[in-house]
Design a protein around this motif. Sequence first.
Motif, PDB file in Angstrom:
ATOM      1  N   SER A 160     -18.937  63.539  55.295  1.00 41.56           N
ATOM      2  CA  SER A 160     -19.027  62.080  55.432  1.00 41.56           C
ATOM      3  C   SER A 160     -18.751  61.452  54.077  1.00 41.56           C
ATOM      4  O   SER A 160     -19.357  61.842  53.085  1.00 41.56           O
ATOM      5  N   PRO A 184     -23.355  65.200  61.713  1.00 42.24           N
ATOM      6  CA  PRO A 184     -23.196  63.868  61.139  1.00 42.24           C
ATOM      7  C   PRO A 184     -24.556  63.273  60.761  1.00 42.24           C
ATOM      8  O   PRO A 184     -25.464  63.218  61.588  1.00 42.24           O
ATOM      9  N   GLN A 226     -15.289  60.198  58.213  1.00 42.60           N
ATOM     10  CA  GLN A 226     -16.076  61.378  58.569  1.00 42.60           C
ATOM     11  C   GLN A 226     -15.143  62.389  59.217  1.00 42.60           C
ATOM     12  O   GLN A 226     -14.344  62.029  60.086  1.00 42.60           O
TER      13      GLN A 226
END
Length: 186
Positions: free
Chosen positions: A180, A159, A171
């Motif tokens: 994302s 992430p 996400q």
Amino acid sequence: MRIVGGRLRGKKLADVGTGDAAAHLRPTTDRVRESLFNLLTNGRNGDLVRGARVLDLFAGTGALGLEALSRGAIHATFVDSGTAARALLRENIALCSAQGITKVFRTDVADLGPPKESVDLVFLDPPYGQRLGEAALETLQRTGWLAPGATIVWEENAPPLVPAPFTLLDQRQYGGTTISLLKNDG
């Protein structure tokens, strides 16, 4: 590798083969692409693809931008500095008969100048772990590529930290890939 939905569904794309190790070609798998486009076309944000002008950065084979065209995007601009990637990209554009609705830039993302028209949807799939995504977002903001409210699909191995003026919409994790979805609030 194939187009997984839309008017070109099932269209086989050029084989990456052994490729060029220096090219960092890592095409998004059919399964991840299908999940991503289900999110983009049927998610809580409505259909973000139909009628969109698309920018595919670090385009590689162009599968993401071509998938968007198959699902109703009106134009796709592809950016990749790699020779092996551009050869595959041009072959895939020809296989999809998309020459009239595409543009290919042979440049590093950092060297992009201002566009003729801003874009609504960006696919950002840089080589993993090199912080090129953050630099690309800054370039897009600075040069005016992003339309107000544009959606960015950022593919990384972890992430990412979402910089201002972007908002994280969603996400998802697919094995070693994190997708994302960001919105341009700038």
